[in-house]
Design an enzyme around this catalytic site. Structure first.
Site, PDB file in Angstrom:
ATOM      1  N   ARG A   1      13.831  -2.725   9.247  1.00  0.00           N
ATOM      2  CA  ARG A   1      12.844  -2.103  10.141  1.00  0.00           C
ATOM      3  C   ARG A   1      12.571  -3.040  11.303  1.00  0.00           C
ATOM      4  NH1 ARG A   1       7.576   0.408   7.264  1.00  0.00           N
ATOM      5  NH2 ARG A   1       6.644  -0.321   9.201  1.00  0.00           N
TER       6      ARG A   1
ATOM      7  N   ARG B   1      11.278  -7.603   3.371  1.00  0.00           N
ATOM      8  CA  ARG B   1      11.468  -6.194   3.694  1.00  0.00           C
ATOM      9  C   ARG B   1      12.308  -6.042   4.971  1.00  0.00           C
ATOM     10  NH1 ARG B   1       6.315  -2.252   4.341  1.00  0.00           N
ATOM     11  NH2 ARG B   1       6.177  -3.187   6.399  1.00  0.00           N
TER      12      ARG B   1
ATOM     13  N   ARG C   1      -7.330   3.554  10.888  1.00  0.00           N
ATOM     14  CA  ARG C   1      -7.044   2.167  11.243  1.00  0.00           C
ATOM     15  C   ARG C   1      -8.090   1.628  12.221  1.00  0.00           C
ATOM     16  NH1 ARG C   1      -1.620   2.140   9.602  1.00  0.00           N
ATOM     17  NH2 ARG C   1      -0.204   0.767  10.630  1.00  0.00           N
TER      18      ARG C   1
ATOM     19  N   ARG D   1       1.442  -7.132  14.418  1.00  0.00           N
ATOM     20  CA  ARG D   1       0.942  -5.992  13.636  1.00  0.00           C
ATOM     21  C   ARG D   1      -0.138  -6.454  12.659  1.00  0.00           C
ATOM     22  NH1 ARG D   1       5.650  -3.772  10.654  1.00  0.00           N
ATOM     23  NH2 ARG D   1       4.453  -1.940  10.092  1.00  0.00           N
TER      24      ARG D   1
ATOM     25  N   LYS E   1       0.818  -1.218   0.000  1.00  0.00           N
ATOM     26  CA  LYS E   1       0.000   0.000   0.000  1.00  0.00           C
ATOM     27  C   LYS E   1       0.850   1.267   0.000  1.00  0.00           C
ATOM     28  CE  LYS E   1      -1.122   0.173   4.693  1.00  0.00           C
ATOM     29  NZ  LYS E   1      -0.274   1.232   5.247  1.00  0.00           N
TER      30      LYS E   1
HETATM   31  P1  AMP Z   1       2.776   1.671   9.425  1.00  0.00           P
HETATM   32  O1  AMP Z   1       4.071   2.059   8.810  1.00  0.00           O
HETATM   33  O2  AMP Z   1       1.599   2.302   8.733  1.00  0.00           O
HETATM   34  O3  AMP Z   1       2.613   0.189   9.565  1.00  0.00           O
HETATM   35  O4  AMP Z   1       2.764   2.277  10.901  1.00  0.00           O
HETATM   36  C1  AMP Z   1       3.787   1.944  11.846  1.00  0.00           C
HETATM   37  C2  AMP Z   1       3.261   2.073  13.255  1.00  0.00           C
HETATM   38  O5  AMP Z   1       2.803   3.407  13.511  1.00  0.00           O
HETATM   39  C3  AMP Z   1       2.069   1.193  13.578  1.00  0.00           C
HETATM   40  O6  AMP Z   1       2.432  -0.109  13.927  1.00  0.00           O
HETATM   41  C4  AMP Z   1       1.429   1.967  14.734  1.00  0.00           C
HETATM   42  O7  AMP Z   1       2.150   1.766  15.943  1.00  0.00           O
HETATM   43  C5  AMP Z   1       1.630   3.407  14.307  1.00  0.00           C
HETATM   44  N1  AMP Z   1       0.485   3.890  13.478  1.00  0.00           N
HETATM   45  C6  AMP Z   1       0.504   4.258  12.172  1.00  0.00           C
HETATM   46  N2  AMP Z   1      -0.707   4.650  11.759  1.00  0.00           N
HETATM   47  C7  AMP Z   1      -1.537   4.533  12.829  1.00  0.00           C
HETATM   48  C8  AMP Z   1      -2.925   4.767  13.034  1.00  0.00           C
HETATM   49  N3  AMP Z   1      -3.733   5.211  12.044  1.00  0.00           N
HETATM   50  N4  AMP Z   1      -3.419   4.527  14.277  1.00  0.00           N
HETATM   51  C9  AMP Z   1      -2.635   4.108  15.280  1.00  0.00           C
HETATM   52  N5  AMP Z   1      -1.327   3.834  15.146  1.00  0.00           N
HETATM   53  C10 AMP Z   1      -0.765   4.045  13.924  1.00  0.00           C
END
Ligand code: AMP
Length: 196
Positions: free
Chosen positions: A134, A128, A89, A145, A14
């Site tokens: 990461r 990744r 989310r 996650r 995405k």
């Molecule tokens: P992502 O790169 O989108 O997977 O985001 C990495 C981390 O940031 C997630 O595992 C959450 O801890 C936090 N995070 C990102 N977007 C959100 C959201 N919309 N709501 C809550 N936590 C978020």
């Protein structure tokens, strides 16, 4: 002017697709994950609050995330449209976004959900983790996650499905193949920017 939400589990591609859509449609790409990572690296108060949740693969609390996102979409560059990557989310986040946009007579035009089977996702995430290092892509954190994300995505998809703006896109295939499917879905609501 287009307001797009892109939904997909980690590894669904995405982020990559969202960047392409933003370029193609001349709208801003807003990733809450990127914003939290930048804040954590910069050591801001927001970053320090978010860090623990991120390291455990948990969601940052709704209010913190909603405040950050609503502030970002109020900036001038977002007036011409945006693609939200990683937000909403939760159902609460989707409702908060809807309320904030409605106050300005606006709404989300289209929500694309990129669907990829679990085994393909785990394979992509492992690759990744090796490539980018990461820490939240480590297998045990990635599994948590995924679990958290799956629940959230169902709530959010239901929310937008009820509003008739949800489109499901097959995420299996090359980046170009998926991008073409996504473009087709978005062409129904948003003009593409002509490039020479
Ligand atoms: P992502 O790169 O989108 O997977 O985001 C990495 C981390 O940031 C997630 O595992 C959450 O801890 C936090 N995070 C990102 N977007 C959100 C959201 N919309 N709501 C809550 N936590 C978020």
């Amino acid at each position: 002017m287009t307001r797009v939400v892109i939904l997909g589990l980690i590894g669904a591609g995405k982020g990559t697709q969202a960047v392409r859509v933003a370029e193609e449609r001349d709208i801003v790409h807003i990733s809450t994950g990127d914003m939290f990572r930048a804040a954590a690296t910069a050591g801001t108060e927001l970053g320090l609050r978010a860090r623990g949740y991120m390291e455990r693969g948990e969601l940052v609390p709704d209010q913190v995330t909603i405040d950050m996102l609503l502030e970002r979409i109020s900036e001038p560059d977002a007036e011409g449209g945006f693609i939200l990557d990683g937000f909403p989310r939760t159902g609460g986040q989707a409702e908060a976004l809807e309320r904030a946009l409605a106050e300005r007579g606006l709404g989300v035009d289209v929500v694309t959900r990129i669907e990829v089977p679990q085994e393909v996702l785990l394979d992509r995430i492992a690759k990744r983790a090796d490539l980018e290092g990461r820490t939240d892509d480590r297998p045990e954190v990635a599994a948590e996650r995924l679990r958290v994300q799956r629940t959230g995505i169902e709530d959010v998809a239901r929310f937008y499905g009820a509003r008739g703006v949800l489109v499901v896109v097959d995420g299996v295939g090359s980046v170009d193949e998926v991008a073409a499917r996504l473009s087709e879905a978005l062409d129904r609501v948003s003009p593409r920017v002509e490039t020479a």
